[in-house]
Design a protein around this motif. Structure first.
Motif, short mmCIF file in Angstrom:
data_model
loop_
_atom_site.label_atom_id
_atom_site.label_comp_id
_atom_site.label_asym_id
_atom_site.label_seq_id
_atom_site.Cartn_x
_atom_site.Cartn_y
_atom_site.Cartn_z
N GLY A 1 0.75 -1.14 0.12
CA GLY A 1 0.00 -0.15 0.05
C GLY A 1 0.96 1.26 0.09
O GLY A 1 0.62 2.35 -0.78
N ASN A 2 1.83 1.08 0.67
CA ASN A 2 2.87 2.52 0.78
C ASN A 2 3.73 2.72 -0.52
O ASN A 2 3.92 3.88 -0.98
N ALA A 3 3.74 1.46 -1.24
CA ALA A 3 4.55 1.79 -2.41
C ALA A 3 3.60 2.27 -3.82
O ALA A 3 3.96 2.87 -4.39
N ARG A 4 2.06 1.82 -3.46
CA ARG A 4 1.05 2.25 -4.26
C ARG A 4 0.81 4.01 -4.27
O ARG A 4 0.97 4.49 -5.26
N ILE A 5 1.01 4.05 -2.83
CA ILE A 5 0.96 5.53 -2.49
C ILE A 5 2.05 6.27 -3.11
O ILE A 5 1.75 7.61 -3.67
N SER A 6 3.25 5.87 -2.93
CA SER A 6 4.27 6.59 -3.39
C SER A 6 4.41 6.65 -4.73
O SER A 6 4.88 7.76 -5.39
N LEU A 7 3.94 5.58 -5.49
CA LEU A 7 3.72 5.60 -6.84
C LEU A 7 2.77 6.88 -7.29
O LEU A 7 3.05 7.65 -8.43
N MET A 8 1.63 7.03 -6.77
CA MET A 8 0.57 7.75 -7.15
C MET A 8 1.32 9.21 -6.84
O MET A 8 0.88 10.25 -7.81
N LYS A 9 1.81 9.46 -5.83
CA LYS A 9 2.55 10.90 -5.67
C LYS A 9 3.29 11.20 -6.63
O LYS A 9 3.78 12.62 -6.89
N LYS A 10 4.37 10.19 -7.27
CA LYS A 10 5.20 10.53 -8.35
C LYS A 10 4.61 10.86 -9.63
O LYS A 10 5.04 11.72 -10.47
N GLU B 1 -4.06 5.37 -15.14
CA GLU B 1 -3.35 4.57 -14.35
C GLU B 1 -3.43 5.19 -12.86
O GLU B 1 -3.47 4.35 -11.88
N TYR B 2 -3.41 6.49 -12.79
CA TYR B 2 -3.65 6.97 -11.33
C TYR B 2 -5.12 6.78 -10.81
O TYR B 2 -5.18 6.53 -9.59
N LYS B 3 -6.09 6.80 -11.76
CA LYS B 3 -7.57 6.53 -11.15
C LYS B 3 -7.57 4.92 -10.72
O LYS B 3 -8.12 4.59 -10.03
N ILE B 4 -6.67 4.19 -11.46
CA ILE B 4 -6.74 2.70 -10.99
C ILE B 4 -6.22 2.57 -9.61
O ILE B 4 -6.69 1.77 -8.71
N LEU B 5 -4.83 3.12 -9.51
CA LEU B 5 -4.24 3.07 -8.28
C LEU B 5 -5.07 3.58 -7.17
O LEU B 5 -5.11 3.34 -6.02
N LYS B 6 -5.76 4.74 -7.29
CA LYS B 6 -6.57 5.44 -6.35
C LYS B 6 -7.91 4.56 -5.81
O LYS B 6 -7.99 4.45 -4.82
N ALA B 7 -8.61 4.50 -7.10
CA ALA B 7 -9.98 3.99 -6.63
C ALA B 7 -10.11 2.32 -6.73
O ALA B 7 -10.93 1.98 -5.94
N HIS B 8 -9.02 1.64 -7.20
CA HIS B 8 -9.12 0.13 -7.23
C HIS B 8 -7.98 -0.26 -6.56
O HIS B 8 -7.32 -1.51 -7.03
#
Length: 178
Positions: free
Chosen positions: A17-26, A34-41
Motif C-alpha cells: 500500500g505504501n508503494a502504491r501511494i508513493s507511485l501515485m504521488k510521483k 493509471e492514477y485512477k486505477i491506483l486510487k480507486a481500485h
C-alpha cells in the motif's frame, strides 16, 4: 514462537500500500487512467492473483471504461517495474502462506532483491524472525480467537459506559464467552 499469518500478510500488505501511494504521488497527471486505477481500485493489488477476473470485462468507476481486472492490474505493473517487484513479492509471500509451503516461503525471503521500497523493510523483518515465520506455516495455531474475545470485551466496555461493580463486569464477560 509463532507469528500469526494474518500479521505477516498485514505487514507485506502495508508495504504494498505504501508503494502504491508513493507511485501515485510521483505521477504528475491525476486524471490519467493509471492514477485512477491506483486510487480507486486499490483492492485489486491486494487480491490473490489467481482470483482476478481475466475474461469478463467490468465497468471500472473512476476510470470510466470497461476492462478486465487483470488488464487494469497489468497496465500498472508493466509500466512501473519498481512497483512490479513489490507486487510480486507480496503475491509470493501471500501464496506461500496460503498454500502453507515452507520451501517456497524460504525461497521468496532469501531471493528477494532490494528495490528501495518499504517492502525491503518488511522482508528484512521477516528474515530476522525467520523461525517464527516458518513456524506459522508449519503449525495451525492462530491468535484470532483471542483477538476476537478482546474485541468483544472492548465493545462491551464502550456500550456500557463502565460498570460500578467490577464483579458485574466479569460476569458479563463470562456471558459473552459462553
Amino acid at each position: 514462537m509463532i507469528i500469526d499469518r494474518f500479521h505477516i500478510v498485514q505487514l507485506v500488505g502495508r508495504a504494498l500500500g505504501n508503494a502504491r501511494i508513493s507511485l501515485m504521488k510521483k505521477m504528475n497527471d491525476c486524471h490519467c487512467s493509471e492514477y485512477k486505477i491506483l486510487k480507486a481500485h486499490w483492492r485489486l493489488f491486494h487480491k490473490d492473483s489467481a482470483d482476478l477476473e481475466a475474461a469478463r470485462s467490468v465497468y471500472l468507476r473512476g476510470v470510466n471504461e470497461y476492462m478486465t481486472q487483470q488488464n487494469a492490474l497489468d497496465l500498472i505493473v508493466k509500466n512501473h517495474p519498481q512497483f512490479e517487484k513489490v507486487y510480486d513479492a507480496y503475491q509470493d509471500v501471500f501464496n506461500a502462506l496460503k498454500e502453507k509451503n515452507r520451501e517456497r516461503l524460504i525461497d521468496v525471503l532469501e531471493n528477494y532483491r532490494r528495490s528501495g521500497q518499504n517492502m525491503d523493510t518488511a522482508i528484512s523483518t521477516l528474515k530476522k524472525n525467520m523461525t517464527a515465520v516458518l513456524n506459522s506455516v508449519e503449525y495451525d495455531f492462530s491468535n484470532g480467537p483471542v483477538e476476537g474475545i478482546n474485541r468483544r470485551i472492548k465493545s462491551l466496555k464502550r456500550s456500557c459506559f463502565g460498570f460500578r461493580n467490577l464483579d458485574n463486569f466479569r460476569k458479563r464477560i463470562a456471558l459473552i464467552r459462553s
